[in-house]
Design a protein around this motif. Structure first.
Motif, short mmCIF file in Angstrom:
data_model
loop_
_atom_site.label_atom_id
_atom_site.label_comp_id
_atom_site.label_asym_id
_atom_site.label_seq_id
_atom_site.Cartn_x
_atom_site.Cartn_y
_atom_site.Cartn_z
N UNK A 127 0.96 7.90 8.00
CA UNK A 127 1.85 8.88 8.62
C UNK A 127 2.76 8.19 9.63
N UNK A 128 2.18 7.26 10.37
CA UNK A 128 3.00 6.51 11.33
C UNK A 128 4.10 5.77 10.60
N UNK A 174 7.00 7.88 9.57
CA UNK A 174 7.79 8.51 10.63
C UNK A 174 8.37 7.47 11.59
N UNK A 187 2.54 1.88 -3.30
CA UNK A 187 1.58 2.38 -4.27
C UNK A 187 1.38 3.87 -4.12
N UNK A 241 -4.84 6.55 6.79
CA UNK A 241 -4.01 7.75 6.61
C UNK A 241 -3.08 7.92 7.81
N UNK A 242 -3.65 7.76 9.01
CA UNK A 242 -2.82 7.88 10.21
C UNK A 242 -1.76 6.78 10.23
N UNK A 243 -2.15 5.58 9.83
CA UNK A 243 -1.18 4.50 9.77
C UNK A 243 -0.07 4.83 8.77
N UNK A 300 -3.91 10.71 -0.51
CA UNK A 300 -3.77 10.31 0.90
C UNK A 300 -5.12 10.32 1.60
N UNK A 301 -5.95 11.31 1.28
CA UNK A 301 -7.26 11.40 1.93
C UNK A 301 -8.12 10.19 1.56
N UNK A 302 -7.94 9.69 0.34
CA UNK A 302 -8.73 8.56 -0.12
C UNK A 302 -8.52 7.32 0.76
N UNK A 303 -7.44 7.32 1.52
CA UNK A 303 -7.16 6.17 2.37
C UNK A 303 -8.15 6.02 3.51
N UNK A 304 -8.80 7.11 3.86
CA UNK A 304 -9.65 7.08 5.05
C UNK A 304 -8.81 7.42 6.28
N UNK A 305 -9.50 7.83 7.36
CA UNK A 305 -8.81 8.35 8.54
C UNK A 305 -7.76 7.38 9.10
N UNK A 306 -8.18 6.15 9.32
CA UNK A 306 -7.29 5.23 10.04
C UNK A 306 -6.08 4.85 9.20
N UNK A 345 0.85 -1.19 0.00
CA UNK A 345 0.00 0.00 0.00
C UNK A 345 0.88 1.25 0.00
#
Lengths: 538, 394, 518
Positions: free
Chosen positions: A175-176, A179, A132, A171-173, A163-169, A129
């Motif tokens: 970013x995690x 980083x 991609x 997307x946060x994953x 990135x927004x298309x990923x959905x909240x969770x 993912x």
């Protein structure tokens, strides 16, 4: 008087790619190379009679297929051959094999842990993912997030949307992931030391970071986002060594009318009235062109061959602060036969892949501790290959060529320059480690070329011996590469451009920076774009 | 050093020597890393064995996990969407399990073997997810995939054949019931379960018993026209009978890379397996939300006009594409052309009339066919034998 | 009918802040804590007869001033000491002093002095932006509602106002390490490591670890949030807890101390109350936990009471700590070479170079004891003599890096570490050993036991970007609500994290009131 439309400094793969696209668009282009041979770090050299060494870069995966195809590199002789598998040999005499075949790979993982074997599919899906997300941006110029230009805004919006298309969770994953440290990331999937260590290697190769340093999960991605024939994450050898890539690129370049000049050591970029006007060589010769493209790393580009008075102060400062710490070295070894590791049959096809000896994250982290303390790793992480098992042109029949990439080696030893004794010590720590797993190894060595960051810098011109021409940390990726405000291949000097791995998307024999820079140059010249974009990735 | 050449060969099941001997047409496939026959002698004849006599299918590659410990039932209740307390001892329950987002990870059967003693039998591997689920529970998960061999013995004469094998009073066993026997001194478990929609059983034995079991079954079953069946024949039977298959009709949620490709139980027509009145289970809150807000997709069984299987077809409503087919087959017994499809809401309700865009090839010539189809409310094949107790003799 | 509108688990500063705001809004709130005194990590304890010390946090620098005002903490007895300057002790006694925006000593040249002013200016503008975010609920990025959009807009505007160059700087440095940023700005080694210490305090990262610029900025928000400078609380940190408790009680909060919560209870898939150690059950419309996420989810709620994906998130939440605390009871004021007596009341730090800090860190990674440490020292008794018998003093030091549990075990490890720390201290205060009447070394595992913080982590979870802001503590349980209906978080494990800010408690209360769940 040598008058051209464009001059490219440095005949590495990005310089040649850039030159090829400019020449293809009808420009009269010269690529100037300091060494008597081309290729930069994409080179094959016969340093021992009958043996060819890919003595810098040694495997290919990231080379963009769009460019290979567009410049007809196969027609110019390039053949990239996949290799399968790899292994990490363990201290206890066992090994972990990495098979390209999914079922066999499952069984090998399951031999160490059924749970890990099952978790691998989850790991593969999650990591895919991430690749991609990043792959569509490799053959594009990064948008400037501080700009209000329509093009930047449009690209940023598109970037944000993907990135927004990923959905909240998710997307946060994401970013995690971007980083996190590779160690923490792998801990979320696996329980077995050797499996984690085998996978973590890709997170530290070429970086000045350890497996527990945040940001290394991205480096892992950087090594996964390539492909061979559409197999994402697969790696291959260029037949004839990495020099075959440079050779094919140079032939493509020449077929468009481009000219390569070797032994042309650039002293300074000539700037007239704020405009690039050409280059002056150390031997006094001058080459004139309104377009000058530097394929040198950002430090060399702005601090060595550009007169500081031609640059705004902030750029000089940014170039000084550019992070380009060397962290690796290399041994290239001519072998009389195949070594046996932990008793493994040398006919085992795992031998044709990448071989390692670090069987825990802790050992890898300790190797990094040595680097932090300013010395080479006493128990280094090795990425070792025997390309002659795949490519018969690398060594005489029955003999073998071994490429040993070594992580870590500092740019300076305890703050001072490398000495020959240091180099011997570095070599010894590597040979000792290999010999610990292979009793017959030492006797097979016919010739060994050892390259510390000192040699890499001196011969290839990579500052501090950094193989990516700048560290792959977030402060130096995407719109920050090489520095904020200058990530679109242009420099503060009109007519002067950058096309090296020090620009987006970074190092690893991708040829994307060279192509992306050419696209920008052609846009500035109001010429039609002939540089391909990325294939749609589904 | 002999392992070098055989190193990557697929694994074989405990029945392999017998399977290999009977696999006349030598057509093999890879199932979970095992060499398994696609067909033994003729797909259609094998299929009819299931519907008319007895077909034997080697299901040893299925993944089996033993769940024991004082919290075994609570553990399973949190794992799957249906109420585990309703599966009595010596009963089997069909179940699905979801991730926290209410997306289906896999389906399988739960065997209630004894007090706080269960076995999960699943198509996908689940070691990692089952292990994560043990957090907070006093429960032990043991992977029994290699230590339990299994045969599906399916078809009208199956009860008779198994009775001859020594399964006394098997005809009294109710659907989804479990009976225990011994076979040559070792335990043999028989469950009245299967993937064919017909009268049928699954026989579970230790791998040591495998070859003898096969031999005796085929010996005793000869007069009852017992036949081995491969995966192609089973595929026909399961589509006819309305069973879903992971990786075909849905993607296991954890292996999905692309956004939006996972499916919830409601979207797979499995809402009847979701019980909101039982204790907390994985995906509960997401599924409640979905129930409120509505699903994105609907699972539809389509009766397609004509006789061209609608494999890989787009489904249209008028000219608009509203879905895709996941499984399709011409069903030999029902004489119907059946397809399973994922249809975007609000389309695909029972009775909805849609069009399947079918591409098929005859002698290298491709034809595009727009076949009208209708959403039906239940599997096309329904055998009363499946539910009868005592089981009919043939 | 429930017993209370809300039950808050723990009586730490965030819990009391949250209780204060909720009861001020007219809600009925019960606060329960197993410790006998309110304050949690803001606590004062007698570690030797007559000697009292802030036994966990010792400096106040980030406590949000709006809370002080809203809850009238001054009226409830809160008294702060003078703002402290930081004195970084040097082996050659040419100490480095950082006071406001000026620095002196340790051979700092004018270039570094000028660079320091620029650096502080830059940090201030970034921290200002961050404090905007810190005072808000962390926005959701995809499932935004208009509160989130407002926060994002405010943030966007703030970014715009930074100006293009500053914005570029911020984008560049926010995820990198303090090591590189220090080297970019300064040449003086002592200065670099003194600043770097602030970036790693309470974490188990070294200066070279990416994300340490973020943790530095996290501390730097104090300048906007607290505006008190780094200071001590008169009466010890426990006095902060006392004033918060008294404020909350005046608004109507019921405080039940010395009673541990044994479980968070659920009815019909919803959190509906708590069970005490005594077995007594208390019901509430919601339960708000100020305990760290691991304690909350794993120990109090139980992994079996949540969906498995949440349990997995909790298991992956990192709460390692490398922070220990050294307490010395001294018979007299110690003598630090090169320091005047009046300077001893300042914040004294001892740190090796940044590379030395990395070396100090390495053994911790392998569960070993180091031979090199950093110290952040307070002698609170100078400004607050009541903490010790007359003429006597207390020295309290935050020490890095100490493993949670060394392979040799603490029974053997503690005396060894204590000796090591004393010998390092004696380089700067040669005869301090003679003054020690009693000593106490609190290691991460002690902190876990005494204050219930998993891993002994001061921030209730490593403060690195992947566990910060809208990811804190983990996806699915952000914005103070959790994946478990009826359960909320108000501790340092929630945004914006640890460091005695009071903001998790305040933000949580505001969010809960806004949601109208009470």
């Amino acid at each position: 008087m040598n008058q051209y439309d464009a001059i490219v400094i440095g005949a590495g793969h990005n310089g040649l790619t850039n030159g090829a696209y400019l020449a293809k668009a009808g420009l009269k282009v010269a690529v100037l190379e300091r060494n008597p041979y081309i290729g930069g770090a994409t080179v094959s050299r016969e340093l021992h009679k009958g043996w060819w060494y890919s003595n810098c870069s040694y495997v290919s995966s990231l080379l963009r297929p769009e460019i290979t195809r567009d410049l007809e590199l196969p027609r110019h002789g390039l053949q990239v051959v996949s290799f399968g598998g790899g292994a990490t040999f363990m201290r206890n005499g066992d090994y972990f094999g990495n098979y390209s075949d999914h079922d066999r790979h499952y069984r090998e993982l399951a031999r160490h842990s059924k749970r890990d074997a099952n978790a691998y599919d989850r790991y593969a899906a999650d990591t895919s993912l991430q690749t991609k997300l990043i792959r569509p941006y490799l053959l594009r110029t990064p948008p400037d997030p501080t700009s209000m230009r329509p093009r930047d805004l449009r690209d940023l919006l598109e970037f944000a949307r993907s990135f927004m298309d990923l959905g909240e969770e998710k997307l946060l994953d994401t970013i995690k992931f971007w980083t996190a440290s590779v160690g923490d990331y792998l801990n979320e999937y696996f329980e077995t030391d050797v499996i984690k260590a085998h996978m973590a290697g890709s997170g530290i190769i070429g970086t000045a970071l350890g497996v527990y340093s945040p940001g290394t999960a991205y480096v892992l991605l950087h090594h996964y986002m390539g492909d061979v024939d559409g197999n994402v994450g697969a790696w291959g050898f260029a037949r004839g060594g990495m020099g075959a890539i440079a050779d094919a690129l140079s032939k493509a370049f020449q077929s468009y009318g481009g000219e390569i000049v070797c032994d042309a050591n650039v002293d300074e970029i000539i700037v007239k009235n704020g405009l690039a006007a050409g280059v002056a060589l150390k031997d006094g010769k001058e080459y004139r062109a309104p377009i000058v493209v530097s394929n040198l790393d950002p430090k060399r580009t702005f601090l060595d061959i550009t007169n500081p008075s031609d640059l705004p102060k902030d750029v000089v400062k940014k170039a000084r602060n550019f992070k380009i710490r060397g962290s690796s070295g290399k041994l290239n070894i001519a072998l009389d036969g195949l070594p046996i590791f932990n008793g493994m049959d040398p006919r085992n096809r795992l031998m044709a892949g990448d071989l390692h000896f670090s069987d825990s994250l802790e050992r890898q982290e300790r190797a990094y501790d040595d680097w932090k303390a300013g010395t080479w790793s006493k128990d280094p992480y090795l990425d070792m290959m025997i390309p002659s098992l795949t490519d018969p042109t690398m060594a005489p029949p029955g003999k073998h060529m071994m490429s040993v990439f070594v992580q870590y080696a500092p740019p300076k030893v305890e703050g001072r320059e490398w000495t020959d004794e240091d180099k011997d010590g570095f070599e010894k720590s590597v040979i000792d480690q290999i010999s610990n797993y292979s009793p017959n190894f030492r006797d097979l060595i016919l010739h060994c070329e050892t390259r510390t960051p000192r040699e890499i810098e001196a011969e290839v011109g990579l500052t501090e011996g950094n193989i990516f021409m700048g560290e792959l940390t977030f402060d130096q990726l995407l719109f920050n590469r090489p520095f904020p405000g200058y990530a679109q291949y242009r420099t503060p000097i009109k007519g002067m451009y950058m096309c090296s791995s020090g620009t987006h998307p970074g190092g690893g024999v991708m040829a994307a920076p060279g192509a992306n820079a050419a696209r920008e140059i052609l846009a500035d010249l109001k010429k039609p774009n002939t540089v391909p974009g990325g294939y749609a990735d589904d | 050093m002999s392992d070098v050449s055989r190193d990557t060969m697929l694994l074989t099941t405990p029945f392999h020597s017998r399977v290999e001997a009977m696999c006349n047409i030598n057509d093999w496939g890879n199932w979970m890393g095992f060499t398994t026959p696609n067909a033994y002698f003729d797909v259609e004849l094998e299929y009819f064995a299931i519907r008319s006599t007895t077909g034997v299918f080697d299901l040893s590659p299925m993944n089996k996990y033993r769940v024991t410990g004082t919290d075994a039932q609570r553990y399973l209740d949190r794992l799957i969407t249906r109420d585990v307390s309703k599966i009595g001892v010596n009963r089997v329950g069909y179940a699905i399990w979801c991730d926290d987002n209410g997306q289906v990870m896999d389906d399988g059967t739960i065997f209630h073997l004894g007090e706080q003693d269960y076995r999960i039998c699943s198509y996908q591997r689940a070691d990692d997810w089952l292990a994560w689920n043990t957090l907070g529970f006093d429960v032990t998960i043991e992977n029994e995939s290699d230590t339990v061999a299994g045969l599906a013995v399916q078809g009208p004469t199956s009860c008779t054949v198994l009775t001859l094998l020594g399964c006394t009073d098997l005809n009294q066993l109710k659907p989804f019931g479990i009976a225990h026997y011994t076979f040559e001194g070792l335990p043999m478990m028989v469950s009245r379960t299967g993937f064919t929609g017909d009268l049928g059983y699954e026989v579970w034995v230790p791998p040591e018993s495998a070859e003898a079991l096969w031999d005796q079954l085929f010996e005793l079953g000869r007069d009852y026209l017992i036949k081995p069946i491969g995966s192609h024949a089973l595929e026909l039977a399961r589509i006819e009978a309305g069973f879903l298959q992971a990786n075909v009709d849905f993607m296991p949620a954890e292996e999905v890379v692309r956004v939006g490709r996972t499916r919830s139980p409601f979207e797979l027509g499995l809402g009847w397996l979701v019980d909101f009145n039982k204790p907390l289970f994985n995906g509960r809150s997401a599924l409640l939300r979905e129930q409120e807000k509505g699903s994105r997709y609907r699972f539809a069984m389509l009766d397609v006009q004509g006789n061209k299987p609608a494999e890989h077809s787009f489904i249209l409503k008028g000219k608009k594409q509203v879905g895709t087919v996941t499984s399709a087959a011409w069903c030999p017994t029902a004489k119907a052309n059946i397809a399973y499809a994922q249809i975007e809401m609000p389309h695909g309700a029972v009775g909805d009339e849609l069009v399947a865009e079918i591409y098929y090839q005859r002698e290298l010539h491709w034809t595009r066919l727009l076949a009208p189809c209708k959403v039906i409310d239940a599997p096309i094949f329904k055998s009363p034998k499946r539910w009868q107790t005592p089981a009919p003799p043939h | 009918m429930t017993d209370y509108d809300a039950v808050i688990i723990g009586a730490g500063h965030n819990a009391l802040v949250c209780a204060g705001y909720l009861t001020k809004a007219g809600k009925t709130v019960l606060v329960v804590d197993g410790r006998p005194d309110p304050g949690g990590c803001a606590s004062t304890r007698e570690f030797s007869p007559g000697f009292r010390v802030s036994d966990c946090a010792q400096w106040l620098s980030q406590f949000d001033q709006s809370i002080v005002k809203d809850l009238n903490l001054i009226g409830n007895g809160l008294r702060l000491g003078q703002p402290k300057s930081t004195i970084s002790l040097q082996p050659d006694s040419d100490h480095l002093t950082l006071e406001g925006d000026t620095i002196s000593g340790a051979g700092v040249d004018s270039a570094d002095q000028a660079a320091y002013q620029d650096f502080k200016k830059m940090v201030r503008s970034f921290a200002k932006l961050m404090s905007t975010l810190y005072r808000s609920r962390p926005p959701k990025l995809v499932e935004q509602n208009w509160t989130d959009r407002m926060t994002l807009m405010k943030l966007g505007l703030g970014l715009k106002l930074l100006g293009r160059e500053h914005l570029r700087d911020l984008m560049r440095i926010v995820m990198i390490n303090i090591y590189d940023v220090m080297n970019e700005h300064f040449s003086n080694s002592a200065l670099k490591s003194t600043i770097a210490l602030d970036a790693v305090t309470g974490t188990n990262m070294g200066p070279r670890s990416p994300n340490t610029v973020y943790s530095y900025l996290h501390r730097a928000t104090g300048e906007h949030l607290a505006q008190t400078g780094t200071t001590q609380v008169i009466g010890g940190m426990g006095a902060l807890g006392q004033s918060l408790a008294s404020a909350a009680e005046k608004f109507g909060t019921t405080l039940q101390l010395g009673t541990s919560v044994s479980a968070i209870t659920k009815t019909d898939n919803r959190v509906t109350g708590i069970t005490l150690d005594s077995g007594e059950k208390i019901s509430a419309k919601i339960v708000i936990s100020s305990a760290d996420p691991t304690t909350t989810f794993r120990d109090l709620l139980g992994y079996d009471q949540m969906e498995a994906g949440v349990a997995k998130r909790v298991e992956h939440y990192r709460s390692r700590s490398g922070t220990a605390k050294l307490h010395l009871a001294l018979s007299a004021l110690p003598d630090f070479t090169g320091l005047a007596a009046d300077q001893l009341s300042q914040r004294l730090v001892i740190t090796p170079s940044m590379d030395g800090m990395e070396q100090a860190l390495n053994p911790m990674k392998y569960r070993e004891l180091s031979t090199l440490h950093t110290f952040d020292i307070s002698i609170p008794t100078i400004e607050d003599p009541g903490l010790a018998p007359s003429g006597h003093h207390v020295l309290s030091a935050i020490v890095h890096y100490v493993p949670f549990e060394p392979d040799i075990g603490w029974e053997k490890g503690k005396p060894q570490l204590l000796n090591q720390l004393m010998s390092e201290l004696e380089v700067y205060a040669p005869s301090i050993g003679d003054l020690v009447m009693a000593s106490e070394l609190i290691v991460p595992s002690d902190l876990e036991a005494s204050h219930g913080m998993t891993g002994g982590n001061w921030h209730h979870g490593e403060l690195s970007i992947d566990q910060a802001l809208m990811m804190r503590p983990f996806p699915g349980s952000t914005q103070y609500a959790t994946a478990c209906e009826g359960l909320y978080l108000c501790g340092a494990g929630a945004h914006p994290g640890g460091g005695l800010q009071g903001l998790p408690g305040r933000n949580a209360a505001k969010e809960i009131l806004k949601r109208g769940v009470l």
